[in-house]
Design a protein around this motif. Sequence first.
Motif, mmCIF file in Angstrom:
data_model
loop_
_atom_site.group_PDB
_atom_site.id
_atom_site.type_symbol
_atom_site.label_atom_id
_atom_site.label_comp_id
_atom_site.label_asym_id
_atom_site.label_seq_id
_atom_site.Cartn_x
_atom_site.Cartn_y
_atom_site.Cartn_z
ATOM 1 N N MET A 80 0.865 -1.195 0.000
ATOM 2 C CA MET A 80 0.000 0.000 0.000
ATOM 3 C C MET A 80 0.896 1.238 0.000
ATOM 4 N N GLY A 81 0.404 2.310 -0.644
ATOM 5 C CA GLY A 81 1.230 3.502 -0.819
ATOM 6 C C GLY A 81 0.546 4.771 -0.376
ATOM 7 N N VAL A 82 1.360 5.827 -0.300
ATOM 8 C CA VAL A 82 0.855 7.145 0.061
ATOM 9 C C VAL A 82 1.573 8.189 -0.805
ATOM 10 N N ALA A 83 0.823 9.148 -1.325
ATOM 11 C CA ALA A 83 1.424 10.198 -2.158
ATOM 12 C C ALA A 83 1.390 11.535 -1.427
ATOM 13 N N PRO A 122 -0.198 18.411 -13.340
ATOM 14 C CA PRO A 122 -0.323 17.333 -12.370
ATOM 15 C C PRO A 122 -1.601 16.526 -12.572
ATOM 16 N N THR A 123 -1.518 15.218 -12.340
ATOM 17 C CA THR A 123 -2.650 14.317 -12.507
ATOM 18 C C THR A 123 -3.761 14.649 -11.523
ATOM 19 N N PHE A 124 -3.382 15.066 -10.310
ATOM 20 C CA PHE A 124 -4.409 15.454 -9.324
ATOM 21 C C PHE A 124 -3.891 16.640 -8.512
ATOM 22 N N ASP A 125 -4.831 17.385 -7.955
ATOM 23 C CA ASP A 125 -4.485 18.495 -7.057
ATOM 24 C C ASP A 125 -4.418 17.973 -5.635
ATOM 25 N N ILE A 126 -3.492 18.503 -4.867
ATOM 26 C CA ILE A 126 -3.368 18.085 -3.474
ATOM 27 C C ILE A 126 -2.859 19.270 -2.663
ATOM 28 N N GLY A 127 -3.419 19.454 -1.480
ATOM 29 C CA GLY A 127 -3.070 20.609 -0.666
ATOM 30 C C GLY A 127 -1.677 20.490 -0.057
ATOM 31 N N ASP A 128 -1.155 21.603 0.405
ATOM 32 C CA ASP A 128 0.199 21.646 0.975
ATOM 33 C C ASP A 128 0.330 20.835 2.261
ATOM 34 N N ASP A 129 -0.811 20.497 2.865
ATOM 35 C CA ASP A 129 -0.770 19.736 4.119
ATOM 36 C C ASP A 129 -1.475 18.387 3.981
ATOM 37 N N MET A 156 -2.149 14.382 2.089
ATOM 38 C CA MET A 156 -1.595 13.206 1.416
ATOM 39 C C MET A 156 -2.747 12.400 0.822
ATOM 40 N N GLU A 157 -2.435 11.622 -0.225
ATOM 41 C CA GLU A 157 -3.404 10.696 -0.800
ATOM 42 C C GLU A 157 -3.055 9.317 -0.259
ATOM 43 N N PHE A 158 -3.922 8.805 0.585
ATOM 44 C CA PHE A 158 -3.636 7.574 1.316
ATOM 45 C C PHE A 158 -4.150 6.372 0.535
ATOM 46 N N GLY A 159 -3.225 5.486 0.138
ATOM 47 C CA GLY A 159 -3.608 4.325 -0.654
ATOM 48 C C GLY A 159 -3.533 4.589 -2.152
ATOM 49 N N VAL A 160 -2.756 5.588 -2.532
ATOM 50 C CA VAL A 160 -2.631 6.011 -3.936
ATOM 51 C C VAL A 160 -2.172 4.857 -4.836
ATOM 52 N N GLY A 161 -2.563 4.891 -6.083
ATOM 53 C CA GLY A 161 -2.047 3.942 -7.073
ATOM 54 C C GLY A 161 -0.800 4.482 -7.751
ATOM 55 N N ILE A 162 -0.128 3.632 -8.519
ATOM 56 C CA ILE A 162 1.140 4.062 -9.121
ATOM 57 C C ILE A 162 0.958 4.885 -10.395
ATOM 58 N N HIS A 163 -0.267 5.241 -10.706
ATOM 59 C CA HIS A 163 -0.519 6.228 -11.767
ATOM 60 C C HIS A 163 -1.176 7.466 -11.179
ATOM 61 N N GLY A 164 -1.120 7.573 -9.862
ATOM 62 C CA GLY A 164 -1.809 8.680 -9.210
ATOM 63 C C GLY A 164 -3.300 8.441 -9.042
ATOM 64 N N GLU A 165 -3.743 7.193 -9.206
ATOM 65 C CA GLU A 165 -5.169 6.899 -8.988
ATOM 66 C C GLU A 165 -5.527 7.150 -7.523
ATOM 67 N N PRO A 166 -6.786 7.509 -7.288
ATOM 68 C CA PRO A 166 -7.217 7.736 -5.904
ATOM 69 C C PRO A 166 -7.035 6.488 -5.051
ATOM 70 N N LEU A 207 6.588 8.327 -12.119
ATOM 71 C CA LEU A 207 7.222 9.540 -12.620
ATOM 72 C C LEU A 207 7.845 10.296 -11.453
ATOM 73 N N ASP A 208 7.430 11.545 -11.238
ATOM 74 C CA ASP A 208 8.058 12.400 -10.229
ATOM 75 C C ASP A 208 7.229 12.511 -8.949
ATOM 76 N N MET A 209 6.294 11.595 -8.751
ATOM 77 C CA MET A 209 5.432 11.665 -7.570
ATOM 78 C C MET A 209 6.267 11.513 -6.298
ATOM 79 N N ALA A 210 5.966 12.339 -5.283
ATOM 80 C CA ALA A 210 6.597 12.155 -3.974
ATOM 81 C C ALA A 210 5.709 11.243 -3.146
ATOM 82 N N GLY A 211 6.335 10.347 -2.427
ATOM 83 C CA GLY A 211 5.611 9.395 -1.598
ATOM 84 C C GLY A 211 6.292 8.049 -1.656
ATOM 85 N N CYS A 212 5.663 7.064 -1.065
ATOM 86 C CA CYS A 212 6.271 5.741 -1.031
ATOM 87 C C CYS A 212 5.210 4.684 -0.801
#
Lengths: 328, 328
Positions: free
Chosen positions: A183-186, A198-205, A207-217, A295-300
Amino acid sequence: MKKLMNSVGTILIDSLDGFVAAHGDILVLGDEHKFVRRKALKPGKVALISGGGSGHEPLHGGFVGHGMLDAACPGQVFTSPTPDQMLAAAQAVDTGAGCLFIVKNYEGDVMNFEMAAEMADNVATVITNDDVAVENSSYTTGRRGVAGTLVVEKIVGAAAEEGRDLAALKALGEKVNAATRSMGVALTSCTVPAAGKPTFDIGDDEMEFGVGIHGEPGRRRDKLKSADAIAEEIVHAIVADLGNAAQGEALLFVNGFGGTPAMELYVVYNSARKLLQAKGIRIARSLVGSYVTSLDMAGCSITVTMLDAETTKLWDAPVHTAALRWAM
Amino acid sequence: MKKLMNSVGTILIDSLDGFVAAHGDILVLGDEHKFVRRKALKPGKVALISGGGSGHEPLHGGFVGHGMLDAACPGQVFTSPTPDQMLAAAQAVDTGAGCLFIVKNYEGDVMNFEMAAEMADNVATVITNDDVAVENSSYTTGRRGVAGTLVVEKIVGAAAEEGRDLAALKALGEKVNAATRSMGVALTSCTVPAAGKPTFDIGDDEMEFGVGIHGEPGRRRDKLKSADAIAEEIVHAIVADLGNAAQGEALLFVNGFGGTPAMELYVVYNSARKLLQAKGIRIARSLVGSYVTSLDMAGCSITVTMLDAETTKLWDAPVHTAALRWAM
């Protein structure tokens, strides 16, 4: 969009040309950039072939070489390769023992590998679906195949090198996939070159919890939490999903998505290992690095594979690829 | 600031704990997190010690192990380690043949390693200064030591493993440094955890040309150019600076700064290799990856080391560290 490239139209070709030039001791490029394959084939060995959309480097081309894949087919960024790519790869690397396709569970990949399998002779397929975040997703029916695919490719690759036959390798791949959860987080979005934003918008504070490796929700958008809190929720989800299998020895793999440096990955590794140990799971093997990226997504992401004597030995077996290399 | 961490105060300790736990087959941690060192020392071998501010991982801890360093001393992020760290490391790993300090040319590092050298017995020092971008910089008199430090550590590490003495290793280190040039470009700033905000502001269409590995200013701020144009200016600067030495065989090393994925690094590698080949330089060895980073900064550097038979053989010699691993 800020990328080190010459143009959106050439980024993939330029990158593949550079990749094969840098690793010319291991790899050769197929005609029309359809695939990369091992320079030295091993007659009589089952050929392992994987592939998928580009943008996840070093997956899969970086895992072509002794002890892992025989060929990898790169699609356009986040786009499935076409069946003729897999067919050309199979014809190039099948030395008589057949081909095993290792396919991440995305609809386009599954369909196109299936079409290639129908056109080629003596092919079996393993589909990986290790992502516990969501049951269905943007491009997927069922669970997504993510970083655990590396583990399947490494272990099955070692077994292929030992000379096992196609049916045995398919069974082993399914066993490793069944023992693997991720499982991942972006923290940021990725930016697809052809989209330019960017594939999705995200606030400065956030994270997308459970993100897919294409930036899917994933499971939800949430406030950015501590590494310990993130690891706790992911480890809990993985262990709960493993159920009774969550005992004994495990491989712990913390994977960067492309924009996150090693210092942070080791922080997450440190959180995850303590949580797993507290649940009575012994971390017998570890891998930390950016191997299955977006690509250049931050997270793991965090991947856990439950090991037994057979799979531990195969994980330890020598591997010589662009991105994974050891001899133990 | 978005980072995978528990707190600014613990990011370094958490990361080091995770790092040593993940690589327990290679490394042990010194008391009070003063250093990481090889698990198995080799009696009679000159001990190689490096270090510097953290935030450049895997440099230097990721290069501790067979064929490279014996110990690495991590300072706080972008802050020199203290002399007692280097002294403790020297006492832990010197098995009688003395220690070689490999130090990037930053004032704090040079001063603190010098103080440690005065307190320890039988120490020699190699200072790396491979960055051709600027003559003096924020924290440096003279040129900065950057990604080329990896090349010095690898080649001198292999020679130490062969049993060469301290004077010979110092001379070899100076020879490799003298044959090495680097220059980098940043697309985004890094963010130091304790600062909580980007080190510098940069526009959406800009790059910092000749950036340092702490986000120090380079030659100029410029509009973001193509990979070919960036590589051309860097390769030109490197080759001009090498002068008559720019002929024969070279190692080409494209290094990511932490926030840039492999796909883009291979694009830059592809541009640089063609430019060097057009200048009559043969790319005999290659390395592409994020090895000398600047936290989460996006961008990369290009390093060229001119090789001869001796240094090629030493580059190819077996290495077994967390971040570089091969046996040829």
